[in-house]
Design a protein around this motif. Sequence first.
Motif, PDB file in Angstrom:
ATOM      1  N   SER A 244      86.009   6.708  69.814  1.00 43.72           N
ATOM      2  CA  SER A 244      87.357   6.144  69.729  1.00 43.72           C
ATOM      3  C   SER A 244      87.293   4.660  69.431  1.00 43.72           C
ATOM      4  O   SER A 244      86.535   3.917  70.055  1.00 43.72           O
ATOM      5  CB  SER A 244      88.103   6.380  71.054  1.00 43.72           C
ATOM      6  OG  SER A 244      89.317   5.666  71.075  1.00 43.72           O
TER       7      SER A 244
ATOM      8  N   GLU B 218      89.798   2.698  69.902  1.00 39.61           N
ATOM      9  CA  GLU B 218      90.608   2.013  70.908  1.00 39.61           C
ATOM     10  C   GLU B 218      89.827   1.780  72.200  1.00 39.61           C
ATOM     11  O   GLU B 218      89.996   0.772  72.880  1.00 39.61           O
ATOM     12  CB  GLU B 218      91.871   2.820  71.224  1.00 39.61           C
ATOM     13  CG  GLU B 218      92.881   2.875  70.087  1.00 39.61           C
ATOM     14  CD  GLU B 218      92.469   3.834  68.983  1.00 39.61           C
ATOM     15  OE1 GLU B 218      91.717   4.789  69.282  1.00 39.61           O
ATOM     16  OE2 GLU B 218      92.873   3.618  67.829  1.00 39.61           O
TER      17      GLU B 218
ATOM     18  N   LYS C 116      85.132  10.547  74.787  1.00 39.09           N
ATOM     19  CA  LYS C 116      86.440   9.916  74.614  1.00 39.09           C
ATOM     20  C   LYS C 116      86.325   8.422  74.328  1.00 39.09           C
ATOM     21  O   LYS C 116      87.272   7.803  73.851  1.00 39.09           O
ATOM     22  CB  LYS C 116      87.290  10.144  75.863  1.00 39.09           C
ATOM     23  CG  LYS C 116      87.606  11.603  76.130  1.00 39.09           C
ATOM     24  CD  LYS C 116      88.351  11.775  77.442  1.00 39.09           C
ATOM     25  CE  LYS C 116      88.623  13.247  77.728  1.00 39.09           C
ATOM     26  NZ  LYS C 116      89.274  13.443  79.047  1.00 39.09           N
TER      27      LYS C 116
END
Length: 244
Positions: A12, A14, A8
């Motif tokens: 990513s 972000e 995750k």
Amino acid sequence: MPNGSLDKYIFSAEKSFSWDKLNEITLGIARGINYLHQGCDMQILHFDIKPHNILLDSNFVPKVADFGLAKLYPRGDSFVPLSAMRGTVGYIAPEMISRSFGVISSKSDVYSFGMLLLEMAGGRRNADPNMGSSSQAYYPSWVYDQLTREEAGEISPVVADMHELEKKLCVVGLWCIQMRSRDRPTMSEVIEILEAGVDDLQMPSRPFFCDEGHIHVEDSYHFTSELTAVSEEGLSVVSEEDDV
């Protein structure tokens, strides 16, 4: 684990780590796998090392998780029966498919860890079919070419812009994914390399997937298509539904 799984974060834009933090997480994973191989009375072969199976606690300390495919073997044994073949496509060591690459052993986990390292360094999955015929489609091949260009004295803007820890993770990852198991380091050797500086790092031989230099992405899936065929014959290839 409160911070979920590693995938995750590394895939990513972000959610991202500093290179120092990423190196710290890498060492934590390596020490965890090394404990499985060397720290127990019976060595534990995980057989499914991948970002999804690395969980992060509240301080982002990594935990090797999902032992559904793991097997116990005496620490002195270097041979694992062929019936133990298992793993996730994209991370499975070549000897799981053909014994011509070596015996199935703790070095099979080293191969999976190498793929994990390259994904952590590149912030992307190792093979990206969305890039079509781009030379960047298969990341291990692309990064190997960039690093060897630098060794040959060519100016590589990509490598020039690399953080030294990014370069280190890439080089160690390339050592770990050598096609023949005997050419890969042990996890204890991996830890020593990760704890050392980058100045003395030597480039490994070109991995099997990189033999043709800038390959087409479909070529990078030739090996995984063989894995799929093997799984259809009844061997245990884990699916996402089996993950923690």
